[in-house]
Enzyme design. Structure first.
Site, PDB file in Angstrom:
ATOM      1  N   TRP A 181      25.148 -23.610 -17.171  1.00  0.00           N
ATOM      2  CA  TRP A 181      23.783 -24.143 -17.170  1.00  0.00           C
ATOM      3  C   TRP A 181      23.869 -25.654 -16.991  1.00  0.00           C
ATOM      4  O   TRP A 181      24.655 -26.304 -17.672  1.00  0.00           O
ATOM      5  CB  TRP A 181      23.046 -23.830 -18.484  1.00  0.00           C
ATOM      6  CG  TRP A 181      21.771 -24.608 -18.556  1.00  0.00           C
ATOM      7  CD1 TRP A 181      20.639 -24.399 -17.827  1.00  0.00           C
ATOM      8  CD2 TRP A 181      21.518 -25.792 -19.342  1.00  0.00           C
ATOM      9  NE1 TRP A 181      19.689 -25.367 -18.115  1.00  0.00           N
ATOM     10  CE2 TRP A 181      20.204 -26.220 -19.044  1.00  0.00           C
ATOM     11  CE3 TRP A 181      22.279 -26.525 -20.262  1.00  0.00           C
ATOM     12  CZ2 TRP A 181      19.634 -27.358 -19.629  1.00  0.00           C
ATOM     13  CZ3 TRP A 181      21.706 -27.646 -20.856  1.00  0.00           C
ATOM     14  CH2 TRP A 181      20.399 -28.047 -20.540  1.00  0.00           C
ATOM     15  N   GLU A 222      22.610 -19.640 -15.561  1.00  0.00           N
ATOM     16  CA  GLU A 222      21.348 -19.677 -16.321  1.00  0.00           C
ATOM     17  C   GLU A 222      20.332 -20.596 -15.649  1.00  0.00           C
ATOM     18  O   GLU A 222      20.603 -21.761 -15.396  1.00  0.00           O
ATOM     19  CB  GLU A 222      21.641 -20.174 -17.745  1.00  0.00           C
ATOM     20  CG  GLU A 222      20.413 -20.317 -18.628  1.00  0.00           C
ATOM     21  CD  GLU A 222      20.749 -20.792 -20.044  1.00  0.00           C
ATOM     22  OE1 GLU A 222      21.892 -21.254 -20.279  1.00  0.00           O
ATOM     23  OE2 GLU A 222      19.865 -20.708 -20.918  1.00  0.00           O
ATOM     24  N   LYS A 224      16.343 -22.403 -15.308  1.00  0.00           N
ATOM     25  CA  LYS A 224      15.407 -23.057 -16.224  1.00  0.00           C
ATOM     26  C   LYS A 224      14.246 -23.641 -15.443  1.00  0.00           C
ATOM     27  O   LYS A 224      14.425 -24.096 -14.311  1.00  0.00           O
ATOM     28  CB  LYS A 224      16.145 -24.162 -16.976  1.00  0.00           C
ATOM     29  CG  LYS A 224      15.345 -24.738 -18.117  1.00  0.00           C
ATOM     30  CD  LYS A 224      16.221 -25.567 -19.031  1.00  0.00           C
ATOM     31  CE  LYS A 224      15.365 -26.141 -20.148  1.00  0.00           C
ATOM     32  NZ  LYS A 224      16.126 -26.877 -21.125  1.00  0.00           N
ATOM     33  N   ASP A 255      17.247 -16.880 -20.028  1.00  0.00           N
ATOM     34  CA  ASP A 255      16.942 -17.379 -21.375  1.00  0.00           C
ATOM     35  C   ASP A 255      15.433 -17.261 -21.513  1.00  0.00           C
ATOM     36  O   ASP A 255      14.692 -17.767 -20.664  1.00  0.00           O
ATOM     37  CB  ASP A 255      17.421 -18.840 -21.464  1.00  0.00           C
ATOM     38  CG  ASP A 255      17.122 -19.509 -22.799  1.00  0.00           C
ATOM     39  OD1 ASP A 255      15.974 -19.394 -23.276  1.00  0.00           O
ATOM     40  OD2 ASP A 255      18.024 -20.181 -23.345  1.00  0.00           O
ATOM     41  N   HIS A 258      12.927 -20.105 -20.865  1.00  0.00           N
ATOM     42  CA  HIS A 258      13.045 -20.856 -19.614  1.00  0.00           C
ATOM     43  C   HIS A 258      12.069 -20.454 -18.519  1.00  0.00           C
ATOM     44  O   HIS A 258      12.370 -20.594 -17.331  1.00  0.00           O
ATOM     45  CB  HIS A 258      14.475 -20.743 -19.080  1.00  0.00           C
ATOM     46  CG  HIS A 258      15.459 -21.507 -19.905  1.00  0.00           C
ATOM     47  ND1 HIS A 258      16.750 -21.728 -19.518  1.00  0.00           N
ATOM     48  CD2 HIS A 258      15.327 -22.127 -21.104  1.00  0.00           C
ATOM     49  CE1 HIS A 258      17.381 -22.430 -20.442  1.00  0.00           C
ATOM     50  NE2 HIS A 258      16.536 -22.681 -21.415  1.00  0.00           N
ATOM     51  N   HIS A 282      20.010 -15.027 -22.959  1.00  0.00           N
ATOM     52  CA  HIS A 282      19.995 -15.924 -24.105  1.00  0.00           C
ATOM     53  C   HIS A 282      18.721 -15.598 -24.859  1.00  0.00           C
ATOM     54  O   HIS A 282      17.620 -15.772 -24.328  1.00  0.00           O
ATOM     55  CB  HIS A 282      19.942 -17.397 -23.659  1.00  0.00           C
ATOM     56  CG  HIS A 282      21.284 -17.998 -23.470  1.00  0.00           C
ATOM     57  ND1 HIS A 282      21.469 -19.313 -23.116  1.00  0.00           N
ATOM     58  CD2 HIS A 282      22.528 -17.466 -23.617  1.00  0.00           C
ATOM     59  CE1 HIS A 282      22.767 -19.561 -23.040  1.00  0.00           C
ATOM     60  NE2 HIS A 282      23.431 -18.466 -23.326  1.00  0.00           N
ATOM     61  N   ASP A 290      10.113 -24.798 -24.534  1.00  0.00           N
ATOM     62  CA  ASP A 290      11.450 -24.252 -24.787  1.00  0.00           C
ATOM     63  C   ASP A 290      12.006 -24.859 -26.073  1.00  0.00           C
ATOM     64  O   ASP A 290      12.998 -25.576 -26.061  1.00  0.00           O
ATOM     65  CB  ASP A 290      12.349 -24.575 -23.581  1.00  0.00           C
ATOM     66  CG  ASP A 290      13.748 -24.001 -23.733  1.00  0.00           C
ATOM     67  OD1 ASP A 290      13.899 -22.967 -24.410  1.00  0.00           O
ATOM     68  OD2 ASP A 290      14.688 -24.594 -23.167  1.00  0.00           O
ATOM     69  N   ASP A 292      13.372 -23.584 -28.750  1.00  0.00           N
ATOM     70  CA  ASP A 292      14.565 -23.005 -29.374  1.00  0.00           C
ATOM     71  C   ASP A 292      14.421 -22.803 -30.873  1.00  0.00           C
ATOM     72  O   ASP A 292      15.325 -23.127 -31.649  1.00  0.00           O
ATOM     73  CB  ASP A 292      15.826 -23.809 -29.017  1.00  0.00           C
ATOM     74  CG  ASP A 292      16.271 -23.532 -27.590  1.00  0.00           C
ATOM     75  OD1 ASP A 292      16.608 -22.380 -27.292  1.00  0.00           O
ATOM     76  OD2 ASP A 292      16.270 -24.466 -26.756  1.00  0.00           O
ATOM     77  N   ASP A 322      20.625 -18.094 -28.600  1.00  0.00           N
ATOM     78  CA  ASP A 322      20.628 -19.512 -28.209  1.00  0.00           C
ATOM     79  C   ASP A 322      19.395 -20.197 -28.783  1.00  0.00           C
ATOM     80  O   ASP A 322      18.318 -20.156 -28.198  1.00  0.00           O
ATOM     81  CB  ASP A 322      20.633 -19.646 -26.676  1.00  0.00           C
ATOM     82  CG  ASP A 322      20.599 -21.106 -26.241  1.00  0.00           C
ATOM     83  OD1 ASP A 322      20.928 -21.985 -27.061  1.00  0.00           O
ATOM     84  OD2 ASP A 322      20.224 -21.375 -25.078  1.00  0.00           O
TER      85      ASP A 322
HETATM   86  C1  RNT Z   1      19.238 -25.132 -22.391  1.00  0.00           C
HETATM   87  C2  RNT Z   1      19.923 -23.824 -22.243  1.00  0.00           C
HETATM   88  C3  RNT Z   1      21.354 -23.760 -22.654  1.00  0.00           C
HETATM   89  C4  RNT Z   1      21.639 -24.502 -23.941  1.00  0.00           C
HETATM   90  C5  RNT Z   1      23.004 -24.268 -24.539  1.00  0.00           C
HETATM   91  C6  RNT Z   1      23.354 -25.270 -25.558  1.00  0.00           C
HETATM   92  O1  RNT Z   1      17.890 -25.095 -22.213  1.00  0.00           O
HETATM   93  O2  RNT Z   1      19.182 -22.849 -22.903  1.00  0.00           O
HETATM   94  O3  RNT Z   1      21.767 -22.462 -22.712  1.00  0.00           O
HETATM   95  O4  RNT Z   1      20.697 -24.177 -24.926  1.00  0.00           O
HETATM   96  O5  RNT Z   1      23.925 -24.166 -23.541  1.00  0.00           O
HETATM   97 ZN    ZN Z   2      20.055 -20.888 -23.003  1.00  0.00          ZN
END
Ligand code: RNT
Ligand code: ZN
Length: 412
Positions: A181, A222, A224, A255, A258, A282, A290, A292, A322
């Site tokens: 990523w 990945e 985004k 993810d 994303h 993820h 995003d 998290d 994640d």
């Molecule tokens: C970032 C991505 C990625 C990170 C990690 C730390 O938006 O989700 O996967 O969160 O690699």
């Molecule tokens: Zn991620």
């Protein structure tokens, strides 16, 4: 009769076998991200976090050293049932005293302590090159940079990471998922959207044309849609990453933080399963952006789990967590999030899938709605608690977490 036996009988009335569900769940491997333990800082450059991602909060007791992170990881693992895998970032390399190695030159030996840790616990290791929080990220760019020196540096990082991923697989005997990523993007409307993507493509080609053992390392990519300070454009968009994965025969990674806010990953899984042998996820929780947040047992997490289970894809989906919350006890965050993924999977394993599919083909949406609502108030919690008992893991993880907090975390 025990609560579990009663639940088992109630599910049996719908033709659902709780024993089979428990047996299946036991063997699902969840890749547990190491970066919840220290707010994504790592041990190499110790720069503050960048790349458009952010932890918020300043809860005391974060891990500052490899020893602390390993101890915390262990504490979390002791409270999480089922099969687990380590998920490391390259920034968690462990250097000898006085040794300073750039990310373009890291080697397997910088991860030998992690390998020993994994082996002692019978676990595999997944890996991630770290393309952020580092002085060689110039103007927010890495593999898409127009500066050849910068681009080359990060290509070499990618190649170095492939070797480390292979080493993990060889040492543990378990294949390694290596996820790429990059944060690259622009805050404002770009004048040229094509060239950065062309450079990203060329850089990925250079990394992945380096020979590596494809039976040992699964490379995932990945995508985004935006990052903080990178609102207008990301180089590794969904279309780029899906197309690239297909072109190069690697595995796409989604993810669920994303995408645009009303898009859901649960609806994307089936399409990707039709065109890919493996896919990767993820699992996170995006609150308005995003963000998290820690994964909880919410509707989308359940819907993602249902898509994996009812499409018989548990063997084809690499599931990783994640998220990073620095505002609450980090061990609790780890345990709550991973248990939530497992709960969602168990919930999915306890659905009358065959019956519901048949009803859909008969256009009987009245019965589908009735059944799926009924399933929500079935004694699912009793089956979950049975799983914890069989795994020898306490239901109440909070008291253990609080004890560890007062004995260990509060002394840091
Ligand atoms: C970032 C991505 C990625 C990170 C990690 C730390 O938006 O989700 O996967 O969160 O690699
Ligand atoms: Zn991620």
């Amino acid at each position: 009769m025990s609560r579990y036996l009663e639940a088992k009988n109630m599910y049996a009335e719908y033709g659902i076998d709780t024993e089979k569900a428990l047996e299946t769940l036991k063997n699902v491997n969840i890749s547990v991200h190491c970066w919840q333990g220290d707010d994504v800082i790592g041990f190499d450059s110790r720069e503050s976090l960048s790349g458009g991602i952010q932890t918020t909060g300043n809860y005391p007791g974060k891990a500052n050293t490899p020893e602390e992170l390993m101890a915390d990881y262990d504490k979390a693992f002791s409270l999480i049932p089922g099969k687990k895998k380590l998920n490391l970032h390259a920034s968690y390399a462990i250097f000898a005293d006085g040794e300073a190695v750039g990310r373009d030159k890291i080697e397997p030996k910088h991860f030998k302590r992690w390998v020993a840790f994994a082996k002692e616990r019978g676990m595999g290791i997944d890996f991630n090159p770290t393309f952020f929080a580092h002085p060689m990220v110039k103007d927010g760019l890495t593999l898409s940079s127009p500066d050849e020196q910068v681009r080359k540096y990060w290509i070499n990082h990618g190649i170095a990471c492939l070797k480390i991923a292979e080493y993990f697989a060889t040492e543990t005997g378990i294949p390694c998922v290596m996820n790429i990523w990059i944060p690259d993007g622009y805050k404002d409307i770009p004048a040229d959207r094509l060239s950065p993507r062309a450079r990203f493509k060329a850089s990925l080609d250079e990394i992945l044309d380096t020979p590596y053992d494809k039976s040992k390392v699964y490379v995932t990519l990945e995508s985004k849609v935006f990052g903080i300070g990178l609102e207008s454009y990301t180089v590794g968009s969904a279309e780029f990453c899906l197309s690239y994965s297909d072109y190069k025969g690697i595995t796409p990674l989604m993810d669920n933080g994303h995408y645009h806010p009303t898009e859901v990953v649960s609806d994307k899984i089936s399409s990707l399963l039709l065109f890919n042998e493996k896919i990767a996820l993820h699992v996170t929780r995006a609150v308005r952006w995003d963000s998290d947040h820690v994964v909880i047992l919410d509707d989308e997490t359940k819907e993602i789990a249902k898509e994996i289970v009812r499409n018989d894809a548990l063997e084809r989906v690499f599931i990783a967590t994640d998220y990073f919350d620095a505002s609450i006890n980090r061990i609790s965050a780890w345990v709550t999030g991973v248990r939530s993924v497992q709960k969602a999977l168990l919930f999915a394993l306890l659905q009358p899938d065959a019956k519901m599919k048949k009803l859909q083909d008969e256009s009987n949406f009245t019965d589908i709605m009735y059944l799926s609502e009924e399933m929500k108030t079935m004694p699912f919690g009793d089956v979950w608690n049975e799983f914890l008992d069989r795994e020898g893991v306490a239901q109440n993880y909070l008291s253990e977490v609080r004890k560890y907090e007062s004995e260990v975390l509060s002394k840091r």
